[in-house]
Design a protein around this motif. Sequence first.
Motif, PDB file in Angstrom:
ATOM      1  N   GLY A 112       0.859  -1.181   0.000  1.00 35.15           N
ATOM      2  CA  GLY A 112       0.000   0.000   0.000  1.00 35.15           C
ATOM      3  C   GLY A 112       0.891   1.225   0.000  1.00 35.15           C
ATOM      4  N   MET A 113       0.652   2.160  -0.899  1.00 30.81           N
ATOM      5  CA  MET A 113       1.483   3.352  -0.977  1.00 30.81           C
ATOM      6  C   MET A 113       0.629   4.575  -0.640  1.00 30.81           C
ATOM      7  SD  MET A 113       4.230   4.452  -3.864  1.00 30.81           S
ATOM      8  CE  MET A 113       3.104   4.960  -5.144  1.00 30.81           C
ATOM      9  N   VAL A 114       0.968   5.219   0.460  1.00 28.12           N
ATOM     10  CA  VAL A 114       0.233   6.399   0.908  1.00 28.12           C
ATOM     11  C   VAL A 114       0.768   7.617   0.165  1.00 28.12           C
ATOM     12  CG1 VAL A 114      -0.343   7.855   2.879  1.00 28.12           C
ATOM     13  CG2 VAL A 114      -0.190   5.370   3.159  1.00 28.12           C
ATOM     14  N   VAL A 115      -0.109   8.297  -0.568  1.00 28.63           N
ATOM     15  CA  VAL A 115       0.290   9.411  -1.426  1.00 28.63           C
ATOM     16  C   VAL A 115      -0.474  10.666  -1.040  1.00 28.63           C
ATOM     17  CG1 VAL A 115       0.911   7.903  -3.340  1.00 28.63           C
ATOM     18  CG2 VAL A 115      -1.424   8.776  -3.179  1.00 28.63           C
ATOM     19  N   GLY A 116       0.115  11.812  -1.391  1.00 30.51           N
ATOM     20  CA  GLY A 116      -0.490  13.099  -1.060  1.00 30.51           C
ATOM     21  C   GLY A 116      -0.786  13.933  -2.287  1.00 30.51           C
ATOM     22  N   SER A 117      -0.312  15.169  -2.274  1.00 26.37           N
ATOM     23  CA  SER A 117      -0.665  16.106  -3.348  1.00 26.37           C
ATOM     24  C   SER A 117      -0.053  15.751  -4.694  1.00 26.37           C
ATOM     25  CB  SER A 117      -0.246  17.523  -2.945  1.00 26.37           C
ATOM     26  OG  SER A 117       1.152  17.577  -2.678  1.00 26.37           O
ATOM     27  N   HIS A 118       1.005  14.941  -4.708  1.00 28.59           N
ATOM     28  CA  HIS A 118       1.638  14.546  -5.976  1.00 28.59           C
ATOM     29  C   HIS A 118       1.245  13.121  -6.358  1.00 28.59           C
ATOM     30  CE1 HIS A 118       3.974  18.203  -5.990  1.00 28.59           C
ATOM     31  NE2 HIS A 118       4.452  17.938  -4.793  1.00 28.59           N
ATOM     32  N   ALA A 119       0.023  12.737  -6.011  1.00 26.27           N
ATOM     33  CA  ALA A 119      -0.439  11.368  -6.231  1.00 26.27           C
ATOM     34  C   ALA A 119      -0.358  10.961  -7.694  1.00 26.27           C
ATOM     35  CB  ALA A 119      -1.865  11.217  -5.710  1.00 26.27           C
ATOM     36  N   ASP A 120      -0.724  11.865  -8.605  1.00 21.92           N
ATOM     37  CA  ASP A 120      -0.748  11.514 -10.031  1.00 21.92           C
ATOM     38  C   ASP A 120       0.659  11.206 -10.543  1.00 21.92           C
ATOM     39  OD1 ASP A 120      -3.473  11.841 -10.050  1.00 21.92           O
ATOM     40  OD2 ASP A 120      -3.417  13.862 -10.897  1.00 21.92           O
ATOM     41  N   ASP A 121       1.642  12.016 -10.134  1.00 22.30           N
ATOM     42  CA  ASP A 121       3.024  11.771 -10.567  1.00 22.30           C
ATOM     43  C   ASP A 121       3.528  10.429 -10.034  1.00 22.30           C
ATOM     44  OD1 ASP A 121       3.157  14.141 -11.938  1.00 22.30           O
ATOM     45  OD2 ASP A 121       4.101  15.254 -10.297  1.00 22.30           O
ATOM     46  N   LEU A 122       3.207  10.117  -8.789  1.00 21.73           N
ATOM     47  CA  LEU A 122       3.628   8.839  -8.211  1.00 21.73           C
ATOM     48  C   LEU A 122       2.953   7.670  -8.909  1.00 21.73           C
ATOM     49  CD1 LEU A 122       3.668  10.026  -4.534  1.00 21.73           C
ATOM     50  CD2 LEU A 122       5.587   8.859  -5.623  1.00 21.73           C
ATOM     51  N   ARG A 123       1.693   7.842  -9.248  1.00 21.72           N
ATOM     52  CA  ARG A 123       0.977   6.781  -9.952  1.00 21.72           C
ATOM     53  C   ARG A 123       1.604   6.525 -11.324  1.00 21.72           C
ATOM     54  NH1 ARG A 123      -3.931   4.749  -8.813  1.00 21.72           N
ATOM     55  NH2 ARG A 123      -4.390   6.518  -7.449  1.00 21.72           N
ATOM     56  N   ARG A 124       1.992   7.601 -12.013  1.00 20.99           N
ATOM     57  CA  ARG A 124       2.631   7.424 -13.330  1.00 20.99           C
ATOM     58  C   ARG A 124       3.983   6.727 -13.188  1.00 20.99           C
ATOM     59  NH1 ARG A 124      -0.003  12.392 -14.541  1.00 20.99           N
ATOM     60  NH2 ARG A 124       1.680  13.609 -13.580  1.00 20.99           N
ATOM     61  N   SER A 125       4.715   7.026 -12.126  1.00 16.26           N
ATOM     62  CA  SER A 125       6.048   6.457 -11.944  1.00 16.26           C
ATOM     63  C   SER A 125       6.010   5.004 -11.476  1.00 16.26           C
ATOM     64  CB  SER A 125       6.843   7.297 -10.942  1.00 16.26           C
ATOM     65  OG  SER A 125       8.127   6.771 -10.735  1.00 16.26           O
ATOM     66  N   VAL A 126       5.080   4.696 -10.594  1.00 18.04           N
ATOM     67  CA  VAL A 126       5.043   3.370  -9.959  1.00 18.04           C
ATOM     68  C   VAL A 126       4.012   2.455 -10.610  1.00 18.04           C
ATOM     69  CG1 VAL A 126       4.517   2.179  -7.791  1.00 18.04           C
ATOM     70  CG2 VAL A 126       5.902   4.261  -7.769  1.00 18.04           C
ATOM     71  N   GLY A 127       2.915   3.036 -11.066  1.00 15.96           N
ATOM     72  CA  GLY A 127       1.854   2.246 -11.663  1.00 15.96           C
ATOM     73  C   GLY A 127       1.254   1.259 -10.686  1.00 15.96           C
ATOM     74  N   ASP A 128       0.954   0.067 -11.195  1.00 19.54           N
ATOM     75  CA  ASP A 128       0.365  -0.962 -10.335  1.00 19.54           C
ATOM     76  C   ASP A 128       1.420  -1.813  -9.644  1.00 19.54           C
ATOM     77  OD1 ASP A 128       1.374  -2.493 -12.393  1.00 19.54           O
ATOM     78  OD2 ASP A 128      -0.554  -3.372 -12.977  1.00 19.54           O
ATOM     79  N   GLY A 129       2.694  -1.448  -9.822  1.00 21.51           N
ATOM     80  CA  GLY A 129       3.780  -2.162  -9.157  1.00 21.51           C
ATOM     81  C   GLY A 129       4.297  -3.367  -9.903  1.00 21.51           C
ATOM     82  N   SER A 130       3.686  -3.724 -11.021  1.00 18.34           N
ATOM     83  CA  SER A 130       4.086  -4.946 -11.727  1.00 18.34           C
ATOM     84  C   SER A 130       5.527  -4.875 -12.225  1.00 18.34           C
ATOM     85  CB  SER A 130       3.135  -5.212 -12.899  1.00 18.34           C
ATOM     86  OG  SER A 130       3.093  -4.104 -13.786  1.00 18.34           O
ATOM     87  N   ALA A 131       6.035  -3.683 -12.511  1.00 19.31           N
ATOM     88  CA  ALA A 131       7.423  -3.549 -12.961  1.00 19.31           C
ATOM     89  C   ALA A 131       8.412  -3.968 -11.882  1.00 19.31           C
ATOM     90  CB  ALA A 131       7.700  -2.101 -13.384  1.00 19.31           C
ATOM     91  N   PHE A 132       7.952  -4.002 -10.634  1.00 16.48           N
ATOM     92  CA  PHE A 132       8.812  -4.390  -9.508  1.00 16.48           C
ATOM     93  C   PHE A 132       8.458  -5.783  -8.978  1.00 16.48           C
ATOM     94  CE2 PHE A 132       8.014   0.155  -9.606  1.00 16.48           C
ATOM     95  CZ  PHE A 132       9.299   0.678  -9.638  1.00 16.48           C
ATOM     96  N   GLY A 133       7.510  -6.435  -9.626  1.00 19.87           N
ATOM     97  CA  GLY A 133       7.039  -7.715  -9.121  1.00 19.87           C
ATOM     98  C   GLY A 133       6.115  -7.574  -7.929  1.00 19.87           C
ATOM     99  N   LEU A 134       5.437  -6.443  -7.836  1.00 19.01           N
ATOM    100  CA  LEU A 134       4.571  -6.132  -6.704  1.00 19.01           C
ATOM    101  C   LEU A 134       3.163  -5.801  -7.177  1.00 19.01           C
ATOM    102  CD1 LEU A 134       6.974  -3.641  -4.884  1.00 19.01           C
ATOM    103  CD2 LEU A 134       6.568  -6.018  -4.218  1.00 19.01           C
ATOM    104  N   GLY A 135       2.236  -5.878  -6.253  1.00 20.70           N
ATOM    105  CA  GLY A 135       0.925  -5.294  -6.454  1.00 20.70           C
ATOM    106  C   GLY A 135       0.820  -4.073  -5.567  1.00 20.70           C
ATOM    107  N   VAL A 136       0.671  -2.889  -6.157  1.00 17.73           N
ATOM    108  CA  VAL A 136       0.662  -1.642  -5.399  1.00 17.73           C
ATOM    109  C   VAL A 136      -0.736  -1.040  -5.404  1.00 17.73           C
ATOM    110  CG1 VAL A 136       1.532   0.723  -5.271  1.00 17.73           C
ATOM    111  CG2 VAL A 136       3.103  -1.149  -5.818  1.00 17.73           C
TER     112      VAL A 136
END
Length: 355
Positions: A50-74
């Motif tokens: 679970g990733m707790v995000v604030g005012s830059h949530a959209d940028d973090l979502r674009r960078s991390v996505g659903d976590g599959s690039a790291f072998g994770l579910g985010v």
Amino acid sequence: MKALVLAGGTGSRLRPFTHTRAKQLLPLANRPVIHYALRAIADAGIDEVGMVVGSHADDLRRSVGDGSAFGLGVTHLRQAKPLGLAHAVLIARDFLADDDFLLYLGDTYLPDGVTSFVRRADQGADAARLLLTPVADPTAFGVAELDAGGRVRGLEEKPDRPRSDLALIGVYAFTPVVHEAVRAIRPSGRGELEITHAVQWMIDQGLTVRGETTTRPWRDTGSVEDLLEANRHVLDRMEGSVEGKVDPRSVLVGRVRIEEGAVVRGSRIVGPVVVGAGAVISNASVGPYTAVGEDCRIEDSAIAFSVLLRGACVEGAARIEGSLIGREAVVTAAPRLPGAHRLVIGDHSKVQLTS
């Protein structure tokens, strides 16, 4: 075990950069800080984050996505205001359910990861486990006092007179009892629900909280100085490679990574250095310990021990060191002013000045 990664907060010590992006997205060797945290979590065998995000949530979502690039579910969890680490645990209650979890501050860089810490926490019967390190100035940190068996006796937040030199790194392992603790505490003087208060509540209830001490390098990357130092650590571990174009007049010394699409002309690069895709370096000296982001341009300049974010331009700079240069920022030489004369002239004088 799940993981809860905190990527909200204002990043006040990194302004003005954090006015336009999350501090967890600032780069180390051209990769966002939070990517290192997610890879460390995946390496530890955890796959739900679970990733707790604030005012830059959209940028973090674009960078991390659903976590599959790291072998994770985010799962992205929105925190409307940065009201403290314990508040982040509070809003993540449904995601965490009744599972044990790792709490990881997303701007913390641990080069050796958290695998051994997670393994020991998973095998133990402690209500909580804290990762600690000795520091020279404990007054700047949350500080833990341990007994002879490694059990935490008490916690202090930035104490004037610390009872130990063991600072909280920003990595914790919790059992579900922490949810009762975060509901029981009240906001601190700065209006936040402090995780140190929640842990102290657990101690006061007679629950076992254990501290694990490490002397391995770490950085919280919350300031320019710490970010540059963490960048040096990452570059020290980097392997050199040349996938871009380097002309015959250029010299590469040591571990230098030139990414595909980068161009180096008539320049000297002393590693460790990484040059991002699309960057152009011309008639320049770069390095050591410098990360040049994508699409940067460095011309007729010298730069070392620095980080350049995507699209930055440095032209005609005699020497730059220990600097963090933002996205699309432009650094150029100032125009040379004509020589000036300072005169104190008495009445009826006559002075001739050469041009």
